[in-house]
Each structure stands twice: as C-alpha cells, then as structure tokens.
Write an enzyme that holds these catalytic residues in place. Structure first.
Site, PDB file in Angstrom:
ATOM      1  N   GLY A  75     -21.583 -41.714  56.048  1.00 47.00           N
ATOM      2  CA  GLY A  75     -21.887 -41.749  54.619  1.00 47.00           C
ATOM      3  C   GLY A  75     -21.378 -43.029  53.982  1.00 47.00           C
ATOM      4  NE  ARG A 119     -20.378 -32.433  38.243  1.00 45.25           N
ATOM      5  CZ  ARG A 119     -20.650 -33.236  39.258  1.00 45.25           C
ATOM      6  NH1 ARG A 119     -19.980 -33.103  40.397  1.00 45.25           N
ATOM      7  NH2 ARG A 119     -21.582 -34.161  39.156  1.00 45.25           N
ATOM      8  NE  ARG A 151     -16.902 -34.632  42.777  1.00 46.83           N
ATOM      9  CZ  ARG A 151     -18.105 -35.044  42.381  1.00 46.83           C
ATOM     10  NH1 ARG A 151     -18.263 -36.270  41.933  1.00 46.83           N
ATOM     11  NH2 ARG A 151     -19.129 -34.228  42.427  1.00 46.83           N
ATOM     12  CG  HIS A 189     -23.525 -29.544  40.581  1.00 49.96           C
ATOM     13  ND1 HIS A 189     -24.463 -29.220  39.637  1.00 49.96           N
ATOM     14  CD2 HIS A 189     -23.361 -30.894  40.502  1.00 49.96           C
ATOM     15  CE1 HIS A 189     -24.854 -30.314  39.009  1.00 49.96           C
ATOM     16  NE2 HIS A 189     -24.205 -31.342  39.515  1.00 49.96           N
ATOM     17  CE1 TYR A 247     -32.033 -41.078  52.272  1.00 48.31           C
ATOM     18  CE2 TYR A 247     -32.450 -38.786  51.736  1.00 48.31           C
ATOM     19  CZ  TYR A 247     -32.919 -40.057  51.996  1.00 48.31           C
ATOM     20  OH  TYR A 247     -34.263 -40.316  51.963  1.00 48.31           O
ATOM     21  CB  ALA A 274     -16.230 -43.014  52.885  1.00 48.67           C
ATOM     22  CG  HIS A 319     -21.484 -30.460  44.059  1.00 50.94           C
ATOM     23  ND1 HIS A 319     -22.665 -30.875  44.640  1.00 50.94           N
ATOM     24  CD2 HIS A 319     -21.035 -31.499  43.304  1.00 50.94           C
ATOM     25  CE1 HIS A 319     -22.927 -32.120  44.249  1.00 50.94           C
ATOM     26  NE2 HIS A 319     -21.954 -32.517  43.451  1.00 50.94           N
ATOM     27  CB  ALA A 361     -24.985 -38.557  45.756  1.00 48.14           C
ATOM     28  CD  GLU A 413     -23.339 -38.119  36.001  1.00 52.55           C
ATOM     29  OE1 GLU A 413     -24.420 -38.300  36.577  1.00 52.55           O
ATOM     30  OE2 GLU A 413     -22.254 -38.038  36.617  1.00 52.55           O
TER      31      GLU A 413
END
Length: 525
Positions: A15, A278, A374, A232, A45, A17, A339, A47, A116
């Site tokens: 990914g 969230r 987060r 999420h 991919y 990172a 999530h 996100a 957001e």
C-alpha cells in the site's frame, strides 16, 4: 525451485506506506515487496476521500494539530501529531513528484481542497473521489520501474523470523506453488494494513486481516490501543455492494443524513451535525437503526447540481447507478462498517518496533497519531510521513552486514493436506459475527466476556488445525484474525471508560486522565 531469497529490505505489504518506503530506498538497497494478491488490491487503492495536509494559506500546522487532538479524545501523542502534520506539505509535494494527479480548481493553478468531519479548514487534497487509486497507481508504476525493487505478488507472510533479539526475515507462503519459502533480510518492514476484516461488516478489502499486528505480537512486540476500531458511518447498504465506502467528502460538501421518513437527525447528537467526528456519527446511526428497527439510514446529496456531483463524486455516482440508485435524484442507503484500526504495533517516529531491525508503518502501526478516534484523511498522510521516516532510518544503517545466522527452511514434513476446510470457513464466520455483535460500536462487560470465551475456544481449534495441516491463505488469515480479535477484546476489557471509538454501557463516562492501553506479550527465551 528457489527455497529462499535474500534482500536488504523485506517489505510486507504494497500500500501507500510500503511503496513509499520502498521507493525512498530504491537507489541504495535491494528490496523485496510482497503482497497477498495483485499490487493494487490493498486498502490504499480503495481510499476515496483524500489526504489531510496544511496547504492553504488560511490554514496552519497548529490548527491541524488542534483538530487532530480534539478528534482523538485527548489520547493522541502531541509530539507525533506535530511531527506528522509538520511533514504534511513535503509529503504531498513528494507524491506530486511521483506522478499523483490531484484535483485542481477549474481554471486555476491551485489544488482543490475539500473539508471533512473534525477539520476546521478545507485541507483535504484529493483526486476526485478516488484518491487512493491515484496514489496507489502512481506509486505502483514507479515501483515497477525500479530495478532494485522485486515484487512478489500472491505471497502471504506466515511468521517473522527473530534471532538474538532482531528480525532477520520471514516465512512466506506462495499462493501459486502452495509452498512456504524463507525470505532473509537485514530489515523487515510490516506495512500490511489493519484488521477490520475481524468484523462482519467492513469497508475494507479482503486482505485486511491484521497479519502484521499478529506476526509482530507473536515475535514479541507490544501493541497499543487495539480497542479503538473506527466504524465508518456510511457504507453503501445493498446486497450486491460488498465493502463499498461512501466517502465522507459527501457530508463535507453538504450531504445530509436522513431517517427512513426523510427527517434529519444528527443535530440531536452533535451541534456539528453531519460534520461531527466519525465515532459520534457512527454511534448516532447505530442508535437510530436500533431504535427504529431499520436496516439502514440515508445520505442525501441530491440537492447539489448533477454536474457538481459528477465532477466531485464520479466513483460513488457510477457504482450507485450500477445498483439502480441515482444519487442526483435520490438518497443513498448507508450503514456503519468497520473501517480502520487505530491501534497497532508500538513504534517510534522512525517506525522501529520493540524487535531489532523490525519496522511497522501505516495502519499496522501505533504511532500515537490517531488517539481514540482517527480524524478523516489523516491515515494516508501517516502512511507517507512514516514511510519516508522509516526509509531514512533504514537508509542510515544499510551498511550493516547481514546477520550470519543459520535459519532452517520451512518444514512441512509432519503435516498433511486438509480434507476439512469447512472448519476454517465455519470458524471464520463465527469469529466475524461475534466480533460484530459483542465487540462492535456499543459494548458491555458481559458482551466482551462472551467474546473472549469464544475467541479462546476458536484459537484452541485453530492451533490444533495449524499443527496438523498444510497452511493456506485462508488458514493464515484466520489464525491472524483470531489473534488480533483477542487483542481487541482484551484491550477493550482493560479500558474502563468510554472514550472516542470505545463506547461501553458499563462505563459511559470519560475518565479525567487519558491513558493508552498497552499489551505486552510474554518474551520468548
């Protein structure tokens, strides 16, 4: 057929990172990158939203830090938050240099920034509503052009090899040949994502089974804050919509959450309404669904123009249209889903774990950035910042010699092929269902005790199965998911308060002092 490989750096995961780290080291080290499936099948991919960064003249590092600390319910590590945010602009500039094409304002030079939940400014840089895909494809293209980066697709790490207090490689299962091989390396990097597949409903792709966290725990690393699983608030509710996330940016651009009767409800839970963090939004939806006995709630963006929706949310629009939902005319049915794993393997600002030469970055790690919740779009930022910092730390030590230690090849002489794979699928279903029912958005002591009892029984069965039969991808993932589920349950039992993503009916108040939940494995001799 090669039975073992040797590299300077072994990266487990492909990914944002893992590829960031690999690309930063590609001019000075021989690197192996292993991934469970194809290169673009990880969480990065998929996100949608974007990457939080201080790019606007009206925004400041202090503001981004303040917002992150507030969303994290006083549990974020202030030094880590500032380190991450201070490196945000440079990280975005590096991504642009790698070919990531972010959305721009029409007829203007600047990048389009959206907002957001939890953010006080527009600071989310994005590529329409497919930011992860843009990042993943750009970094993948770069990696495939590097002669020093060797990619092993359809390979699954089984366990780390630790000798004399340091990691010297890993045993890796080749899904094509169905054999396990030894990958030796001076440095091993866990970048394998989170553990949301432990839950029945998740926005994550199939590979998010907590492999890196489980392997690190078995190798002797501490883990922290595993009780904080982010759900999420808005995943598409449809029988054919497996794991499809409805980006938070829709709420950022005015999307309204509605009950089945068309009424808004978020204002009853938080003055920020749909733009609350969230955890608050997910709990509100969960409460309303249970109160009404409803299968879902609805997210409505149809009051915006069709052109606006098509320009900003082409991926969501296209997917919903495939399922007969025209989001320019009607609301989207949504439910919360697991999530993001906010806890993970404890690391420092260079990604170094408790085990020598073993690093963890991205969702696998616990840096202290996310605290108890987060904040939206900080995760991809963390991947890039810590991918770069870990690469720099490893780069300074590449001259160290490879450990001259004898390591045995994988021995499968005492095991046989299984004729009882139904055991795996049954245990898999049971695990994910009781995690959802007992260790989900709202918890109680009784539910957690039930979950712990069941996971201990499951692990006993899995250990017996693992000892007698050849490994497979499903068995490796089940073993890891059961291990990580136990860590989540034990962490949740340790926290006797409600904070951020961890909400328990038995301890509804938040304690005055915020402390991390740290679990420490028994050290191997």
């Amino acid at each position: 057929m090669t039975s073992s490989y040797s590299h300077d750096v072994l990266v487990i995961g492909s990914g944002a990172a893992g590829l960031t780290l690999a690309l930063r080291l590609a001019d000075k080290a021989r690197i192996a990158v292993i991934c469970k499936g194809e290169l673009n099948q990880g969480s990065t991919y998929y996100a949608q939203g974007g990457i939080a960064a201080v790019l606007d003249e009206q925004d400041t590092v202090d503001d981004h830090v303040t917002d992150t600390l507030a969303a994290g319910a006083d549990l974020c590590h202030g030094d880590t938050v500032r380190f991450t945010v201070a490196n945000s602009r440079e990280s975005i500039e590096w991504l642009v240099s790698q070919g990531v094409e972010f959305s721009r304002y029409p007829n203007e030079d600047g990048f389009h920034l959206t907002r957001e939940g939890g953010h006080s400014h527009r600071r989310i840089i994005h590529a329409a509503d497919a930011t992860g895909r843009a990042v993943s494809e750009a970094l993948t293209n770069q990696a495939l052009q590097q002669s020093n980066i060797e990619v092993f697709q359809r390979h699954v790490a089984v366990d780390l090899v630790v000798r004399q207090g340091r990691c010297v490689g890993a045993y890796v299962y080749d899904r094509e040949s169905e054999h396990v091989r030894l990958f030796r390396a001076k440095f091993v990097v866990l970048a394998s994502g989170g553990a949301s597949k432990a839950y029945l409903y998740t926005s994550n792709p199939d590979g998010a089974s907590g492999d890196g966290i489980a392997m690190a725990w078995r190798a002797g690393c501490r883990v922290a804050n595993m009780e904080f699983n982010q759900f999420h608030p808005t995943c598409l509710y449809h029988p054919k919509a497996k794991s499809f996330l409805i980006t938070e940016a829709i709420r950022g651009e005015g999307g309204k959450l509605l009950l089945p009767n068309g009424q808004r409800f978020m204002h009853r839970y938080d003055e920020r309404g749909e733009l609350a963090p969230r955890d608050i939004v997910a709990r509100a939806i969960d409460h309303e669904m249970k109160r009404l006995g409803s299968d879902c709630v609805y997210l409505d963006i149809s009051h915006r123009s069709p052109d606006f929706i098509l320009h900003h949310f082409p991926t969501v629009k296209a997917r919903c249209l495939e399922l007969g939902i025209d989001i320019t005319r009607e609301p989207i049915p949504v439910v919360p889903a697991a999530h993001y794993t906010c806890g993970g393997v404890m690391v420092d600002h260079s990604g170094q774990t408790d085990v020598g030469n073993l690093f963890a970055i991205g969702e696998t790690s616990f840096t202290g950035l996310h605290g108890a919740n987060r904040m939206a779009s900080n995760s991809l930022l963390e991947c890039i910042v810590f991918g770069r910092s870990a690469a720099d730390a490893i780069g300074q030590r590449l001259a160290e010699p490879m450990a001259d230690i004898a390591i045995a090849d994988w021995d499968e002489s005492q095991v046989t092929d299984s004729d009882e794979d139904v055991v795996i699928s049954h245990n898999w279903d049971e695990l994910r269902r009781f995690m959802w029912d007992y260790v989900g958005i709202v918890r109680t002591n009784k539910r957690l005790q039930r979950a712990l009892h069941r996971v201990e029984l499951l692990q006993q069965e899995i250990r017996e199965y693992y000892s007698n039969y050849k490994v497979s991808n499903d068995l490796i993932e089940l073993r890891n998911l059961a291990m990580v589920s136990e860590l989540i349950i034990r962490s949740a039992m340790e926290r006797r308060e409600s904070r951020g993503l961890h909400y328990t009916l038995d301890y509804p108040e938040t304690l005055a002092e915020a402390r991390d939940t740290i679990l420490e494995p028994r050290r191997k001799a």
